[in-house]
Design an enzyme around this catalytic site. Sequence first.
Site, PDB file in Angstrom:
ATOM      1  N   GLY A  54       1.629  -2.093   1.231  1.00  0.00           N
ATOM      2  CA  GLY A  54       1.390  -3.021   0.137  1.00  0.00           C
ATOM      3  C   GLY A  54       1.740  -2.414  -1.210  1.00  0.00           C
ATOM      4  O   GLY A  54       2.165  -1.253  -1.315  1.00  0.00           O
ATOM      5  N   ASP A 111      -3.565  -3.588  13.009  1.00  0.00           N
ATOM      6  CA  ASP A 111      -4.453  -4.514  12.324  1.00  0.00           C
ATOM      7  C   ASP A 111      -5.844  -3.887  12.288  1.00  0.00           C
ATOM      8  O   ASP A 111      -6.456  -3.665  13.339  1.00  0.00           O
ATOM      9  CB  ASP A 111      -4.478  -5.847  13.083  1.00  0.00           C
ATOM     10  N   LYS A 166     -17.567   7.483   9.517  1.00  0.00           N
ATOM     11  CA  LYS A 166     -18.791   8.122  10.018  1.00  0.00           C
ATOM     12  C   LYS A 166     -18.465   9.091  11.150  1.00  0.00           C
ATOM     13  O   LYS A 166     -18.964  10.225  11.189  1.00  0.00           O
ATOM     14  CB  LYS A 166     -19.773   7.049  10.483  1.00  0.00           C
ATOM     15  N   ALA A 201     -11.284  -0.689  -1.686  1.00  0.00           N
ATOM     16  CA  ALA A 201     -10.680  -1.413  -2.797  1.00  0.00           C
ATOM     17  C   ALA A 201     -11.392  -2.742  -2.960  1.00  0.00           C
ATOM     18  O   ALA A 201     -11.158  -3.691  -2.221  1.00  0.00           O
ATOM     19  CB  ALA A 201      -9.196  -1.643  -2.540  1.00  0.00           C
ATOM     20  N   TYR A 231     -11.642 -14.811  -0.468  1.00  0.00           N
ATOM     21  CA  TYR A 231     -11.309 -13.479  -0.996  1.00  0.00           C
ATOM     22  C   TYR A 231     -12.501 -12.876  -1.732  1.00  0.00           C
ATOM     23  O   TYR A 231     -12.882 -11.725  -1.479  1.00  0.00           O
ATOM     24  CB  TYR A 231     -10.104 -13.585  -1.918  1.00  0.00           C
ATOM     25  N   LYS A 244     -14.734  -9.517  -0.425  1.00  0.00           N
ATOM     26  CA  LYS A 244     -14.863  -8.291  -1.204  1.00  0.00           C
ATOM     27  C   LYS A 244     -16.325  -7.999  -1.539  1.00  0.00           C
ATOM     28  O   LYS A 244     -16.746  -6.833  -1.560  1.00  0.00           O
ATOM     29  CB  LYS A 244     -14.033  -8.395  -2.485  1.00  0.00           C
TER      30      LYS A 244
END
Length: 330
Positions: free
Chosen positions: A13, A59, A108, A117, A148, A152
């Site tokens: 990205g 993925d 972990k 992010a 979205y 987040k």
Amino acid sequence: MIQKRVLITGAAGFLGSHLCDRFIDEGFYVIGMDNFITGDPKNITHLEANSSFEFIEHDVTKHISIEKSLDYILHFASPASPIDYLKIPIQTLKVGSLGTHNLLGLAKAKKARLLIASTSEVYGDPLVHPQSEDYYGNVNTIGPRGVYDEAKRFQESITMAYHRFHGLETRIVRIFNTYGPRMRLNDGRVIPAFMGQALRGEDLTVFGDGSQTRSFCYVDDQIDGIYKLLFSDYAYPVNIGNPQEITIKDFAEEIIKLTGMYQKITYKNLPVDDPLQRQPDISLAKKLLNWEPKVNRAEGMLKTFNYFKNFTDIELNKRDHKDFSNHIKK
């Protein structure tokens, strides 16, 4: 000296690819991971022959298996523009929830520090201006942008749960509007949208009356802030962005002047839940990280425009998996 190892998701990205470059430059061994749902293999083809880089096509919402030890993980896998997350809403929610859960488990198991992010979108259409980290936001959970925003917000919550319950070392960056080379011209965000229209000789489209504001941070500054946050001792969210605010209408006029194309500005209805104001309060980043943006908008926009101008196909930033096929490990 033993080379430290970092996993970067969303490596193909816009921000992920620049992070790969930065960490390699800093002497790290980088494992990039992406499923190319919005990432572009061309963003990392220059790293193909680099002995400090390997790539895994995967993925992150599926089980993640990394045999090598890891010192750090940076989770940047997610659609990041409205045109993407409105097209693939379920995948957007899954990468913020299931994907984050998988990476927290991996961190972990590997005893690695994880940086996630997050985004200024957690503030929604803010009622407080500028936005500081202690503002809880004004988000429409069931609106079209909620897929979205809430992904987040959940990402932040589960990360803090792992930090508190398991003692996991975690960092959270809230990223404000960022721009620069490797953005996609067709990703729907205002900078590539305006520059793409200018390069095609089209009028610039402003949504609403253009009085809404944005604050744009050049990618090099953003990456530097993220890098410094990872190596800080602070586990709570930190805003990284440029507080220099501008209206969209004024910004469109700047782009017309920069490109020298002399298009007109046309107006369309404002999308649902589109924030009317966006400006980061970066007092915390200044204090904790001794960080603030250095690249002014005129300089950054010129670099970005020159990057877009070099594209041979300005209609679509087409993905071509064949160029990178020899380096992909499935």
